[in-house]
Design a protein around this motif. Structure first.
Motif, PDB file in Angstrom:
ATOM      1  N   THR A  36       0.856  -1.189   0.000  1.00 37.98           N
ATOM      2  CA  THR A  36       0.000   0.000   0.000  1.00 37.98           C
ATOM      3  C   THR A  36       0.890   1.236   0.000  1.00 37.98           C
ATOM      4  N   SER A  74      -2.740   3.903  -3.335  1.00 43.02           N
ATOM      5  CA  SER A  74      -3.108   2.674  -4.027  1.00 43.02           C
ATOM      6  C   SER A  74      -2.631   1.462  -3.240  1.00 43.02           C
ATOM      7  N   THR A  75      -3.277   0.341  -3.498  1.00 44.14           N
ATOM      8  CA  THR A  75      -2.851  -0.944  -2.964  1.00 44.14           C
ATOM      9  C   THR A  75      -2.575  -1.841  -4.153  1.00 44.14           C
ATOM     10  N   THR A  76      -1.421  -2.473  -4.144  1.00 38.97           N
ATOM     11  CA  THR A  76      -1.028  -3.351  -5.239  1.00 38.97           C
ATOM     12  C   THR A  76      -0.809  -4.750  -4.700  1.00 38.97           C
ATOM     13  N   ALA A 103      -2.756   4.341 -11.464  1.00 37.90           N
ATOM     14  CA  ALA A 103      -3.944   3.504 -11.363  1.00 37.90           C
ATOM     15  C   ALA A 103      -5.096   4.373 -10.914  1.00 37.90           C
ATOM     16  N   LYS A 127      -3.657  -3.030  -9.346  1.00 35.44           N
ATOM     17  CA  LYS A 127      -3.648  -1.910  -8.398  1.00 35.44           C
ATOM     18  C   LYS A 127      -5.093  -1.503  -8.152  1.00 35.44           C
ATOM     19  N   GLY A 129      -7.215   1.734  -6.275  1.00 35.14           N
ATOM     20  CA  GLY A 129      -7.094   3.043  -5.654  1.00 35.14           C
ATOM     21  C   GLY A 129      -6.957   4.109  -6.714  1.00 35.14           C
ATOM     22  N   ALA A 130      -6.529   5.281  -6.299  1.00 31.18           N
ATOM     23  CA  ALA A 130      -6.315   6.403  -7.223  1.00 31.18           C
ATOM     24  C   ALA A 130      -4.950   6.998  -6.936  1.00 31.18           C
ATOM     25  N   GLU A 131      -4.012   6.705  -7.811  1.00 33.64           N
ATOM     26  CA  GLU A 131      -2.653   7.210  -7.637  1.00 33.64           C
ATOM     27  C   GLU A 131      -2.051   7.458  -9.002  1.00 33.64           C
TER      28      GLU A 131
END
Length: 144
Positions: A36, A74-76, A103, A127, A129-131
């Protein structure tokens, strides 16, 4: 002539000794990581993972930081291979990361990293989230 025969015998002896020495073979393991990350300009992240090698699981932690253009979180979830392992401890260390990616809602990411031990991680996964980022940084892996 005797000198030539002595040199040939010495060469044969040395090649036999070198050929019988035990060499360490690099291994390939399977890796799964959940990472994360979030930030504005400086991104900070962390996570956990597991190395599967020779049928045994070796849990580890991942921490990292990037400096550059980073906005969001984001979380990958990454899975892949660890190449050139010389035992489970060789996965430990700092891995350099560089590149651009992003992402929004959901996307896919892939990365290849290498540490000072010569271990190469080839990872990919989604991924969430919003990054958006264009940063240079690194991650550190430590066995638990």
């Amino acid at each position: 002539m005797k000198r030539l025969a002595a040199c040939a015998a010495l060469a044969t002896l040395l090649s036999g000794a070198l050929g019988s020495s035990t060499s360490t073979h690099a291994e390939t393991g399977q890796v799964a990581v959940v990472f994360t990350k979030g930030g504005f300009i400086v991104g900070v992240g962390g996570g956990e993972g597991v190395l599967l090698l020779r049928g045994k699981k070796y849990p580890f932690t991942v921490s990292g930081m990037s400096v550059g253009f980073t906005i969001g979180a984001s979380t990958t979830k990454l899975v892949g291979r660890a190449l050139n392992l010389r035992g489970p401890a060789s996965i430990e260390g700092s891995y350099a990361v560089g590149g651009a990616g992003g992402a929004i809602a959901a996307g896919a990411g892939a990365v290849q990293l290498q540490n000072a031990n010569g271990v190469i991680l080839q990872l990919s996964g989604p991924k969430v989230g919003a990054e958006v980022s264009a940063a240079v940084g690194g991650v550190t892996i430590r066995l638990k």
